[in-house]
Design an enzyme around this catalytic site. Structure first.
Site, PDB file in Angstrom:
ATOM      1  N   LYS A   9       0.834  -1.211   0.000  1.00 18.90           N
ATOM      2  CA  LYS A   9       0.000   0.000   0.000  1.00 18.90           C
ATOM      3  C   LYS A   9       0.863   1.253   0.000  1.00 18.90           C
ATOM      4  O   LYS A   9       0.514   2.249  -0.620  1.00 18.90           O
ATOM      5  CB  LYS A   9      -0.934   0.012   1.219  1.00 18.90           C
ATOM      6  CG  LYS A   9      -2.056  -0.999   1.138  1.00 18.90           C
ATOM      7  CD  LYS A   9      -3.115  -0.722   2.185  1.00 18.90           C
ATOM      8  CE  LYS A   9      -4.222  -1.761   2.135  1.00 18.90           C
ATOM      9  NZ  LYS A   9      -5.229  -1.536   3.189  1.00 18.90           N
ATOM     10  N   LYS A  47      -4.439 -11.385  -6.725  1.00 18.94           N
ATOM     11  CA  LYS A  47      -5.696 -11.730  -6.060  1.00 18.94           C
ATOM     12  C   LYS A  47      -6.804 -10.748  -6.445  1.00 18.94           C
ATOM     13  O   LYS A  47      -6.526  -9.592  -6.805  1.00 18.94           O
ATOM     14  CB  LYS A  47      -5.509 -11.783  -4.537  1.00 18.94           C
ATOM     15  CG  LYS A  47      -5.141 -10.480  -3.925  1.00 18.94           C
ATOM     16  CD  LYS A  47      -5.190 -10.533  -2.406  1.00 18.94           C
ATOM     17  CE  LYS A  47      -5.068  -9.108  -1.911  1.00 18.94           C
ATOM     18  NZ  LYS A  47      -5.548  -8.813  -0.624  1.00 18.94           N
ATOM     19  N   LYS A  58     -10.306  -5.243  -3.897  1.00 12.49           N
ATOM     20  CA  LYS A  58     -11.206  -4.090  -3.899  1.00 12.49           C
ATOM     21  C   LYS A  58     -10.626  -2.929  -4.667  1.00 12.49           C
ATOM     22  O   LYS A  58     -11.328  -2.123  -5.228  1.00 12.49           O
ATOM     23  CB  LYS A  58     -11.397  -3.607  -2.468  1.00 12.49           C
ATOM     24  CG  LYS A  58     -12.381  -4.369  -1.664  1.00 12.49           C
ATOM     25  CD  LYS A  58     -12.386  -3.730  -0.279  1.00 12.49           C
ATOM     26  CE  LYS A  58     -13.160  -4.551   0.699  1.00 12.49           C
ATOM     27  NZ  LYS A  58     -12.799  -4.178   2.075  1.00 12.49           N
TER      28      LYS A  58
HETATM   29  P1  AMP Z   1     -10.258  -6.593   2.567  1.00 11.24           P
HETATM   30  O1  AMP Z   1     -10.891  -6.599   1.216  1.00 11.24           O
HETATM   31  O2  AMP Z   1      -8.783  -6.435   2.498  1.00 11.24           O
HETATM   32  O3  AMP Z   1     -10.932  -5.671   3.549  1.00 11.24           O
HETATM   33  O4  AMP Z   1     -10.459  -8.054   3.144  1.00 11.24           O
HETATM   34  C1  AMP Z   1     -11.577  -8.506   3.844  1.00 11.24           C
HETATM   35  C2  AMP Z   1     -11.481 -10.016   4.031  1.00 11.24           C
HETATM   36  O5  AMP Z   1     -11.582 -10.675   2.765  1.00 11.24           O
HETATM   37  C3  AMP Z   1     -10.157 -10.485   4.630  1.00 11.24           C
HETATM   38  O6  AMP Z   1     -10.402 -11.561   5.505  1.00 11.24           O
HETATM   39  C4  AMP Z   1      -9.356 -10.918   3.446  1.00 11.24           C
HETATM   40  O7  AMP Z   1      -8.388 -11.873   3.776  1.00 11.24           O
HETATM   41  C5  AMP Z   1     -10.440 -11.504   2.537  1.00 11.24           C
HETATM   42  N1  AMP Z   1     -10.056 -11.398   1.132  1.00 11.24           N
HETATM   43  C6  AMP Z   1      -9.776 -10.259   0.439  1.00 11.24           C
HETATM   44  N2  AMP Z   1      -9.476 -10.522  -0.843  1.00 11.24           N
HETATM   45  C7  AMP Z   1      -9.563 -11.876  -0.984  1.00 11.24           C
HETATM   46  C8  AMP Z   1      -9.359 -12.777  -2.085  1.00 11.24           C
HETATM   47  N3  AMP Z   1      -9.034 -12.349  -3.304  1.00 11.24           N
HETATM   48  N4  AMP Z   1      -9.526 -14.100  -1.852  1.00 11.24           N
HETATM   49  C9  AMP Z   1      -9.878 -14.560  -0.633  1.00 11.24           C
HETATM   50  N5  AMP Z   1     -10.084 -13.765   0.440  1.00 11.24           N
HETATM   51  C10 AMP Z   1      -9.926 -12.437   0.283  1.00 11.24           C
END
Ligand code: AMP
Ligand code: TRP
Length: 331
Positions: free
Chosen positions: A111, A193, A196
């Site tokens: 980031k 991956k 968002k």
């Molecule tokens: P975030 O989008 O970073 O706020 O992540 C929220 C939750 O979703 C966390 O537990 C991440 O580990 C999970 N997560 C985010 N992106 C992925 C992805 N591409 N595959 C699996 N889990 C994800």
């Protein structure tokens, strides 16, 4: 009853990776564990946010938690900034966290690269706040996707260090990273991956996408060379599509591979779109049905429950550290 804690930032759009890697497990675990699901807005502001948009996203995320299957009668749903103990414990943990530990965090490094010269102290300190979230609730298990593993290790290290220096207070949490779905990849680049903040919007299926968008995104998804449809690490694009299919249909690997024998990639994509649309439709309908008053009640309730537990932990921490001001009863 053992406890789980997890959270998601109310920034960007929630996508299938968030569901399959994290929320899906929350839903199944909530009946076996006392559960706390947080909307981590203080983490979201570690990068710049538009205030009005953030305020809306916090409520949207809370609504989504409920619509997707987190039951506010059995789980506690709350907004991080509603419970002041999170910031207070984060400060205390800052004082036992080493710069070198935070400098190692890969999420920070990624980031920070994007922010260049404007990297905020909050972004650097993000993992200490995350540790505070988890440790305040004496959490046993933290269900997250694979990308949070390193943060969880730091949380454990901080708990162990605090317990060693000030006496046993914190339970040392375990990560819960699912065997399947912990890394859902971008539809446009199976080596990255699904994320968002993906600039390539067609790489991720958002939970609010319309049926048309979902079909279009799957149709445009990159594939591997060859024609066979089976799980194979050497063919990451098709394996990713099959993984999504598997998690949404709850079918076994062999059953899926057999089903697609003799069928082409276009067929897989259109079936996958169908399954996804069918999965998201009732969630999107329920989202619209949750009114503002109902949401306020759920979040107020959640905040009260969370606060009472957090206050207990924080007061023991203050006591142990010698932070005995005149308002000791305050949490
Ligand atoms: P975030 O989008 O970073 O706020 O992540 C929220 C939750 O979703 C966390 O537990 C991440 O580990 C999970 N997560 C985010 N992106 C992925 C992805 N591409 N595959 C699996 N889990 C994800
Ligand atoms: N850092 C997590 C993410 O980006 C969100 C988060 C904040 C979290 N606090 C948490 C996850 C506590 C689990 C437990 O996904």
């Amino acid at each position: 009853m053992k406890r789980i804690f997890s959270g998601i930032q109310p920034s960007g759009n929630l996508h299938l990776g968030n569901y399959l890697g994290a929320i899906r497990n929350w839903i199944s675990l909530q009946h076996e564990y006392e559960s706390f699901f947080c909307i981590v807005d203080l983490h979201a502001i570690t990068v710049p946010q538009e205030p009005e948009i953030l305020a809306k996203k916090i409520r949207d995320l809370a609504r989504l938690y409920v619509a997707i299957g987190i039951d506010p009668k059995v789980s506690t749903i709350f907004v991080q900034s509603d419970v002041a103990a999170h910031t207070e414990l984060a400060w205390i943990l800052n004082c036992i966290t080493r710069m070198s530990e935070l400098e190692r965090m890969t999420q920070y490094k990624d980031k920070a690269k994007k922010q260049r010269e404007n990297v905020g102290v909050g972004l650097f300190d993000y993992p200490a706040l995350m540790a505070a979230d988890i440790l305040l609730y004496q959490t046993d298990l933290v269900p997250v996707g694979h990308d949070q593993k390193q943060h969880l290790e730091l949380t454990r290290d901080l708990a162990i260090r605090f317990n060693r220096d000030y006496g046993e207070i914190f339970r040392v949490p375990e990560p819960f990273i699912p065997k399947l779905g912990a890394r859902i990849m971008s539809l446009q680049d199976p080596l990255k991956k699904m994320s968002k903040s993906d600039e390539e919007a067609s790489g991720s299926i958002n939970l609010f996408d319309s049926p048309e968008d979902i079909s279009k995104k799957f149709r445009r998804a990159v594939t591997d060379s060859g024609t066979e449809i089976r799980f194979d690490d050497a063919r990451p694009a098709i394996t990713n599509l099959l993984m999504i299919y598997q998690l949404l249909t709850d079918k076994q690997t062999e059953e899926i591979e057999e089903h697609f024998i003799g069928k082409g990639y276009a067929h897989l994509k259109s079936e996958l779109a169908e399954v996804t649309i069918e999965f998201l439709k009732p969630i999107q309908d329920r989202l619209r049905a949750i009114g503002d008053d109902e949401l306020d009640r759920i979040l107020t309730d959640g905040c009260t429950r969370a606060e009472s537990i957090a206050a207990g932990t924080l007061s023991s921490v203050r006591e142990r550290m010698g932070l005995k001001g005149v308002r000791r009863a305050r949490h």
